[in-house]
Scaffold this motif. Structure first.
Motif, short mmCIF file in Angstrom:
data_model
loop_
_atom_site.label_atom_id
_atom_site.label_comp_id
_atom_site.label_asym_id
_atom_site.label_seq_id
_atom_site.Cartn_x
_atom_site.Cartn_y
_atom_site.Cartn_z
N GLY A 103 -1.74 5.22 2.56
CA GLY A 103 -2.08 3.85 2.18
C GLY A 103 -1.47 2.84 3.12
O GLY A 103 -2.13 1.88 3.53
N GLU A 123 -9.41 1.37 -0.02
CA GLU A 123 -9.00 0.13 -0.69
C GLU A 123 -7.96 -0.62 0.15
O GLU A 123 -8.06 -1.83 0.34
CB GLU A 123 -8.42 0.43 -2.07
N ALA A 124 -6.96 0.09 0.64
CA ALA A 124 -5.90 -0.54 1.44
C ALA A 124 -6.45 -1.03 2.78
O ALA A 124 -6.14 -2.14 3.22
CB ALA A 124 -4.76 0.45 1.66
N ALA A 153 0.82 -1.21 0.00
CA ALA A 153 0.00 0.00 0.00
C ALA A 153 0.86 1.26 0.00
O ALA A 153 0.47 2.28 -0.58
CB ALA A 153 -0.95 -0.01 1.20
N TRP A 164 -0.12 3.90 -2.63
CA TRP A 164 -0.82 5.08 -2.15
C TRP A 164 -0.01 5.96 -1.21
O TRP A 164 -0.53 6.94 -0.67
CB TRP A 164 -2.12 4.68 -1.44
N VAL A 219 -7.22 5.36 3.21
CA VAL A 219 -7.32 4.84 1.84
C VAL A 219 -8.19 3.58 1.96
O VAL A 219 -7.72 2.55 2.43
CB VAL A 219 -5.93 4.52 1.25
N SER A 245 -3.26 3.03 6.44
CA SER A 245 -4.60 2.45 6.30
C SER A 245 -4.55 0.94 6.32
O SER A 245 -5.35 0.28 7.00
CB SER A 245 -5.25 2.93 4.99
#
Length: 137
Positions: free
Chosen positions: A36, A101-102, A28, A32, A99, A39
């Motif tokens: 990221g 997604e992460a 991540a 990101w 983030v 996260s």
């Protein structure tokens, strides 16, 4: 004969969760950046904390019957679910730069890793007859 669950499978699975969280945090970070990585670390930490408390609670006391053992395990599971809900809420409510997604990828993967605890034997590798040991081939 009192039933007392071993902590070995929980310790192994928590170690797997920490490794998965570290790998996902590094990935991540590349995708990101700092937010990221943090996260992903938080996503894994939610399950690591909940799993650790679950293992601690499940190992408390000695059940003398199957019903007492089941009751202990269900209480431990209820505490784990509550901690997961609280952890998810805290991160999503207070970390503004999360983030998603992460965070969710690390969370879901560490849930899967915890589910693998069923495959971890609660014995040492020298137990006769266990697959993967010298006696169990």
């Amino acid at each position: 004969m009192p039933f007392k669950p071993g902590l070995r499978p929980i310790r192994i699975v928590l170690r797997w969760q920490v490794i998965a969280t570290a790998v996902l945090s590094l990935l991540a970070a590349f995708l990101w950046g700092k937010d990221g990585a943090l996260s992903a670390a938080l996503g894994g930490a939610v399950n690591i904390v909940a799993g650790g408390v679950y293992g601690w609670r499940a190992a408390q006391g000695e059940a003398r019957t199957a019903g007492e053992a089941l009751r202990t395990m269900l209480r431990a599971e209820a505490i784990k679910v509550l901690l997961i809900i609280v952890g998810l809420y805290l991160v999503l409510a207070y970390y503004r730069d999360v983030v998603h997604e992460a965070f969710l990828a690390a969370f879901v993967i560490t849930v899967g890793v915890f589910a693998a605890a069923i495959a971890v034997p609660d014995t040492d590798n020298n137990t006769p007859g266990l697959p993967g040991t010298s006696n169990g081939k």
